[in-house]
Design a protein around this motif. Structure first.
Motif, PDB file in Angstrom:
ATOM      1  N   LYS A   1      30.280 -75.708 -34.628  1.00 22.50           N
ATOM      2  CA  LYS A   1      30.340 -76.053 -33.213  1.00 22.50           C
ATOM      3  C   LYS A   1      29.642 -77.395 -33.042  1.00 22.50           C
ATOM      4  CE  LYS A   1      29.315 -74.140 -28.663  1.00 22.50           C
ATOM      5  NZ  LYS A   1      28.636 -73.054 -27.940  1.00 22.50           N
ATOM      6  N   LYS A   2      30.407 -78.419 -32.779  1.00 23.31           N
ATOM      7  CA  LYS A   2      29.927 -79.800 -32.678  1.00 23.31           C
ATOM      8  C   LYS A   2      29.171 -80.192 -33.936  1.00 23.31           C
ATOM      9  CE  LYS A   2      30.019 -80.405 -27.724  1.00 23.31           C
ATOM     10  NZ  LYS A   2      29.375 -80.964 -26.578  1.00 23.31           N
ATOM     11  N   THR A   3      27.837 -80.336 -33.851  1.00 25.06           N
ATOM     12  CA  THR A   3      27.066 -80.864 -34.972  1.00 25.06           C
ATOM     13  C   THR A   3      26.308 -79.803 -35.748  1.00 25.06           C
ATOM     14  OG1 THR A   3      25.169 -81.256 -33.527  1.00 25.06           O
ATOM     15  CG2 THR A   3      26.745 -83.075 -33.800  1.00 25.06           C
ATOM     16  N   ALA A   4      26.570 -78.519 -35.489  1.00 24.92           N
ATOM     17  CA  ALA A   4      25.789 -77.466 -36.144  1.00 24.92           C
ATOM     18  C   ALA A   4      26.670 -76.313 -36.596  1.00 24.92           C
ATOM     19  CB  ALA A   4      24.715 -76.950 -35.187  1.00 24.92           C
ATOM     20  N   LYS A   5      26.179 -75.575 -37.556  1.00 21.60           N
ATOM     21  CA  LYS A   5      26.806 -74.328 -37.981  1.00 21.60           C
ATOM     22  C   LYS A   5      26.150 -73.202 -37.192  1.00 21.60           C
ATOM     23  CE  LYS A   5      29.167 -75.918 -41.561  1.00 21.60           C
ATOM     24  NZ  LYS A   5      30.584 -75.900 -41.632  1.00 21.60           N
ATOM     25  N   HIS A   6      26.940 -72.257 -36.751  1.00 19.65           N
ATOM     26  CA  HIS A   6      26.428 -71.104 -36.007  1.00 19.65           C
ATOM     27  C   HIS A   6      26.699 -69.843 -36.811  1.00 19.65           C
ATOM     28  CE1 HIS A   6      25.674 -73.020 -32.003  1.00 19.65           C
ATOM     29  NE2 HIS A   6      26.348 -73.958 -32.629  1.00 19.65           N
ATOM     30  N   VAL A   7      25.707 -68.959 -36.818  1.00 22.87           N
ATOM     31  CA  VAL A   7      25.843 -67.681 -37.498  1.00 22.87           C
ATOM     32  C   VAL A   7      25.851 -66.602 -36.430  1.00 22.87           C
ATOM     33  CG1 VAL A   7      24.821 -66.086 -39.166  1.00 22.87           C
ATOM     34  CG2 VAL A   7      24.622 -68.554 -39.524  1.00 22.87           C
ATOM     35  N   CYS A   8      26.880 -65.816 -36.411  1.00 29.96           N
ATOM     36  CA  CYS A   8      26.998 -64.711 -35.462  1.00 29.96           C
ATOM     37  C   CYS A   8      26.758 -63.413 -36.230  1.00 29.96           C
ATOM     38  CB  CYS A   8      28.382 -64.713 -34.823  1.00 29.96           C
ATOM     39  SG  CYS A   8      28.601 -63.401 -33.612  1.00 29.96           S
ATOM     40  N   ILE A   9      25.716 -62.675 -35.835  1.00 25.36           N
ATOM     41  CA  ILE A   9      25.361 -61.424 -36.502  1.00 25.36           C
ATOM     42  C   ILE A   9      25.698 -60.275 -35.567  1.00 25.36           C
ATOM     43  CG2 ILE A   9      23.449 -60.039 -37.389  1.00 25.36           C
ATOM     44  CD1 ILE A   9      22.127 -62.684 -38.228  1.00 25.36           C
ATOM     45  N   SER A  10      26.474 -59.332 -36.076  1.00 26.53           N
ATOM     46  CA  SER A  10      26.887 -58.216 -35.226  1.00 26.53           C
ATOM     47  C   SER A  10      26.096 -56.954 -35.563  1.00 26.53           C
ATOM     48  CB  SER A  10      28.392 -57.977 -35.351  1.00 26.53           C
ATOM     49  OG  SER A  10      28.814 -58.107 -36.683  1.00 26.53           O
ATOM     50  N   SER A  11      24.771 -57.080 -35.440  1.00 24.75           N
ATOM     51  CA  SER A  11      23.879 -55.944 -35.651  1.00 24.75           C
ATOM     52  C   SER A  11      22.743 -56.065 -34.643  1.00 24.75           C
ATOM     53  CB  SER A  11      23.318 -55.966 -37.076  1.00 24.75           C
ATOM     54  OG  SER A  11      22.198 -55.122 -37.171  1.00 24.75           O
ATOM     55  N   LYS A  12      22.619 -55.085 -33.772  1.00 25.09           N
ATOM     56  CA  LYS A  12      21.577 -55.114 -32.740  1.00 25.09           C
ATOM     57  C   LYS A  12      20.189 -55.179 -33.376  1.00 25.09           C
ATOM     58  CE  LYS A  12      19.795 -52.759 -28.709  1.00 25.09           C
ATOM     59  NZ  LYS A  12      19.925 -51.638 -27.806  1.00 25.09           N
ATOM     60  N   GLU A  13      19.962 -54.415 -34.443  1.00 20.34           N
ATOM     61  CA  GLU A  13      18.653 -54.391 -35.098  1.00 20.34           C
ATOM     62  C   GLU A  13      18.280 -55.773 -35.642  1.00 20.34           C
ATOM     63  OE1 GLU A  13      21.108 -52.146 -35.806  1.00 20.34           O
ATOM     64  OE2 GLU A  13      20.253 -50.415 -34.770  1.00 20.34           O
ATOM     65  N   TRP A  14      19.243 -56.429 -36.314  1.00 20.25           N
ATOM     66  CA  TRP A  14      18.974 -57.759 -36.861  1.00 20.25           C
ATOM     67  C   TRP A  14      18.761 -58.784 -35.740  1.00 20.25           C
ATOM     68  CZ3 TRP A  14      17.502 -59.642 -41.375  1.00 20.25           C
ATOM     69  CH2 TRP A  14      17.604 -58.825 -42.492  1.00 20.25           C
ATOM     70  N   CYS A  15      19.536 -58.684 -34.680  1.00 18.95           N
ATOM     71  CA  CYS A  15      19.374 -59.613 -33.550  1.00 18.95           C
ATOM     72  C   CYS A  15      18.000 -59.454 -32.913  1.00 18.95           C
ATOM     73  CB  CYS A  15      20.482 -59.411 -32.526  1.00 18.95           C
ATOM     74  SG  CYS A  15      22.090 -59.987 -33.117  1.00 18.95           S
ATOM     75  N   CYS A  16      17.552 -58.220 -32.738  1.00 12.60           N
ATOM     76  CA  CYS A  16      16.216 -57.976 -32.174  1.00 12.60           C
ATOM     77  C   CYS A  16      15.123 -58.507 -33.104  1.00 12.60           C
ATOM     78  CB  CYS A  16      16.010 -56.488 -31.907  1.00 12.60           C
ATOM     79  SG  CYS A  16      16.989 -55.865 -30.537  1.00 12.60           S
ATOM     80  N   PHE A  17      15.306 -58.290 -34.410  1.00 14.76           N
ATOM     81  CA  PHE A  17      14.336 -58.790 -35.382  1.00 14.76           C
ATOM     82  C   PHE A  17      14.255 -60.321 -35.325  1.00 14.76           C
ATOM     83  CE2 PHE A  17      13.633 -60.544 -39.666  1.00 14.76           C
ATOM     84  CZ  PHE A  17      12.319 -60.126 -39.866  1.00 14.76           C
TER      85      PHE A  17
END
Length: 167
Positions: free
Chosen positions: A20-36
């Protein structure tokens, strides 16, 4: 890109990576990992090194620094043949946390430059930027005469010189 994907896959984390424009984005589909991961801050300005990281044993803290510097640092070999690192961030807490990690893991003190009231040109527009914090240090080389101690996750160091740069 593939290194991050491989590491996440080995941990069993479902994810996707996109540009996305000038950066790489990582999308994580785990609520536990997102909270961590949220405890480390959301957005560049709010990033921080948590006590969880600061309290790691030296060998794990060193591995954390190796990974962080590979992903978000810049290294160079100076005229004396010594590897030097530079890390820049707009997060005050991240800058001071990285300084503390370097002291605890490698016994290295990183000098910090703080420049306020700067502008930059992004996509042809002049914009005000957040205060950048730039850390510079030599690879795993203890500075002679450096004195420091860490107490209650606060790092105390001797300051030998303060220079004011023109804005």
């Amino acid at each position: 890109n593939s290194l991050v994907s491989d590491k996440l896959s080995n941990l069993g984390v479902k994810h996707s990576i996109y540009s996305k424009k000038t950066a790489k984005h990582v999308c994580i589909s785990s609520k536990e990992w997102c909270c961590f991961l949220a405890q480390f801050g959301v957005g560049a300005l709010n990033k921080q090194i948590t006590p969880l990281i600061l309290d790691l044993p030296k060998f794990l803290l060193s591995a954390f620094l190796d990974g962080y510097l590979a992903a978000d640092g810049h290294s160079d070999i100076n005229a004396a043949g010594t590897k030097t690192y530079t890390v820049a961030t707009i997060s005050r807490n991240l800058a001071y946390g990285l300084q503390m990690c370097l002291l605890k893991a490698w016994g290295v003190y990183a000098s910090m430059i703080i420049r306020k009231n700067q502008t930059n040109v992004i996509e042809g527009r002049t914009v005000n930027v957040h205060t950048p914090y730039t850390l510079s240090f030599f690879e795993k080389q203890r500075a002679v005469g450096s004195k420091y101690f860490i107490e209650d996750n606060i790092c105390w160091v001797n300051i030998t010189d303060v220079k004011k740069y023109a804005s």
